[in-house]
Design a protein around this motif. Sequence first.
Motif, short mmCIF file in Angstrom:
data_model
loop_
_atom_site.label_atom_id
_atom_site.label_comp_id
_atom_site.label_asym_id
_atom_site.label_seq_id
_atom_site.Cartn_x
_atom_site.Cartn_y
_atom_site.Cartn_z
N LEU A 76 -49.18 57.81 27.53
CA LEU A 76 -47.75 57.63 27.25
C LEU A 76 -47.35 56.17 27.48
O LEU A 76 -46.60 55.58 26.68
CB LEU A 76 -46.90 58.57 28.10
N VAL A 77 -47.85 55.60 28.56
CA VAL A 77 -47.55 54.19 28.85
C VAL A 77 -48.11 53.31 27.74
O VAL A 77 -47.44 52.38 27.25
CB VAL A 77 -48.12 53.79 30.23
N ASP A 80 -45.99 53.60 24.63
CA ASP A 80 -44.76 52.81 24.77
C ASP A 80 -45.05 51.33 24.57
O ASP A 80 -44.32 50.62 23.87
CB ASP A 80 -44.11 53.05 26.15
N THR A 81 -46.13 50.86 25.19
CA THR A 81 -46.50 49.45 25.06
C THR A 81 -46.81 49.11 23.61
O THR A 81 -46.37 48.08 23.10
CB THR A 81 -47.72 49.14 25.95
N ASP A 83 -45.72 50.64 20.97
CA ASP A 83 -44.46 50.68 20.23
C ASP A 83 -43.69 49.37 20.40
O ASP A 83 -43.15 48.82 19.44
CB ASP A 83 -43.62 51.87 20.71
N GLN A 84 -43.69 48.85 21.62
CA GLN A 84 -43.02 47.58 21.88
C GLN A 84 -43.70 46.44 21.12
O GLN A 84 -43.04 45.56 20.56
CB GLN A 84 -43.00 47.27 23.38
#
Length: 169
Positions: A76-77, A80-81, A83-84
Amino acid sequence: MEGGVMEGDGPASRGEPQQTEDLQQDTVSEESSVPADDVLVDRKAVAKLTQGLLSHYLPDLQNSKRALQELTQNQLVLLDTLDQEVTKFKECNTLLDLSSLFTEAKVYHNKLVNIRKEMITIHEKTTKLKKRALKLQQQKQKEALEKEQLREKELERERQLTAKPAKRT
């Protein structure tokens, strides 16, 4: 089967009389729900086997569960990374697009300025040509008028030079 109870492995086949009585009592209570052809099972043995099986595999399963949860959290982390990062790349592409648009706008602005200069030059030339054409037209009209006047004068002179019959008095 490993860890399972097979026919002939139970205490009844070994000739243990005390456990046989327990089994018979269990059998009587289970006879109503289980067919008579089934194997007789000692409840204590089942409980111990279950406890042993659980104690043997449960810590590994719990460790695996924790590891999977940790991996899921890490994924998940990472998502998110990622996606950023994708957002950053999109912003960079947008900035590049804007930069190229500004460059293109500058090029077209320069072209428009050049076209405007050319139009001003052409307008000045046209104005000069119109003035010249007007002067030429006026000059031709003047020449035509002078020619006409000259012709009229010559016609008048010829009339005057032409012999006139004398008037009889």
